[in-house]
Scaffold this motif. Structure first.
Motif, PDB file in Angstrom:
ATOM      1  N   TYR A 130     -61.417 -78.202 -13.275  1.00  0.00           N
ATOM      2  CA  TYR A 130     -62.630 -79.015 -13.422  1.00  0.00           C
ATOM      3  C   TYR A 130     -63.016 -79.174 -14.887  1.00  0.00           C
ATOM      4  O   TYR A 130     -63.515 -80.227 -15.307  1.00  0.00           O
ATOM      5  N   TYR A 229     -73.045 -83.723  -8.944  1.00  0.00           N
ATOM      6  CA  TYR A 229     -72.102 -82.683  -8.521  1.00  0.00           C
ATOM      7  C   TYR A 229     -72.508 -81.331  -9.102  1.00  0.00           C
ATOM      8  O   TYR A 229     -72.490 -80.306  -8.407  1.00  0.00           O
ATOM      9  N   TRP A 232     -75.463 -80.003  -7.309  1.00  0.00           N
ATOM     10  CA  TRP A 232     -75.060 -79.432  -6.016  1.00  0.00           C
ATOM     11  C   TRP A 232     -74.504 -78.023  -6.197  1.00  0.00           C
ATOM     12  O   TRP A 232     -74.829 -77.118  -5.433  1.00  0.00           O
TER      13      TRP A 232
END
Length: 277
Positions: A130, A229, A232
């Motif tokens: 990521y 994202y 979250w």
């Protein structure tokens, strides 16, 4: 960008937040303009901090993040120099110039797998990818032409700024209340419009050509997707900020969550040969 960009900021925090923002932008602009090893070292530092914050958010011992930092160093300093030598920065490029990018992605995947196997923490393997893929993309964009990287940064910053002011001044229906209760549809629209206008202006001034003249708005959507994202992830982890490194701004992930996907998508445009500049 911050996952809670539309949260009200206490007046006592505003001076600190403003000064810190000016410092961060100044450092980024100098590193972008100079490029080469200075920028690569800055990207490595940011990626290392983000990996530590990722581990903290996922309640993984920091020692496993520390093991990942040498792997980031291999990717962002050694592999990038092999595939995209700093001495050749800003040379003439074509779509074929980005062919080695796939090798870089493969190395990043291999290093992520290695980190996951050594630490026995699949979460660390996912976090490494990521962070490492966008960090690698930023280095490649800097190698291609500093003006492209500048466009990426300005579009991302514009998204954040316009989203904040539109959300705070207009308000209205919430965008994703279960993920980020403060974000609104007005903020989303403001961020997209701001990114489109500023992106087109910067592309025109720097003579970037297509598709950069047209795609600022799309990047605004992508940046806010990255923002959501990370919001979250923080909600799942039960934390407000990814870290405390940046006074008034939280952690590095809080500041760079929108930049990560924008960098990858922009590099994808170059790899696909869509740049006519």
């Amino acid at each position: 960008m911050s996952g809670d960009a539309e949260d009200p900021i206490p007046k006592s925090d505003l001076p600190t937040r403003f000064v810190m923002a000016v410092v961060m932008i100044a450092v980024a602009l100098v590193a972008i303009y100079v490029g080469g090893w200075l920028f690569r070292l800055l990207v490595l530092a940011g990626a290392s901090v983000m990996l530590i914050e990722w581990a903290d958010m996922h309640r993984v011992r920091r020692i496993w993040a520390y093991l990942g930092i040498p792997l980031l160093t291999v990717l962002l300093l050694i592999v990038t120099e092999t595939l995209f030598p700093a001495a050749l920065q800003d040379e003439f490029i074509s779509a074929a110039s980005f062919d080695p990018t796939w090798q870089g992605f493969a190395v990043a995947a291999g290093l992520a797998l290695l980190l996951g196997l050594v630490t026995r923490r699949p979460t660390m393997a996912g976090g490494f990818l990521y962070i490492a893929i966008p960090a690698f993309a930023l280095v490649v964009l800097s190698w291609a032409w500093f003006a492209i990287l500048f466009w990426v940064m300005v579009v991302t910053w514009s998204t954040d700024i316009f989203a904040y002011f539109a959300g705070r001044s207009i308000g209205g229906p919430k965008l994703a209340p279960r993920i980020s209760p403060s974000k609104t549809w007005a903020g989303l629209a403001g961020g997209v419009v701001g990114a489109a206008i500023v992106g087109a202006f910067v592309a025109y001034v720097l003579d970037l050509g297509s598709p950069f003249f047209q795609l600022g708005g799309l990047m605004g959507v992508i940046a806010q997707g990255g923002d959501l994202y990370e919001s979250w992830m923080k909600r799942r982890a039960g934390v407000k900020d990814s870290g405390t490194l940046l006074p008034g701004h939280g952690g590095a992930l809080d500041r760079l969550d929108g930049l990560l996907p924008v960098a990858v998508v922009t590099l994808g445009l170059l790899m696909a040969g869509l740049w006519t500049g």
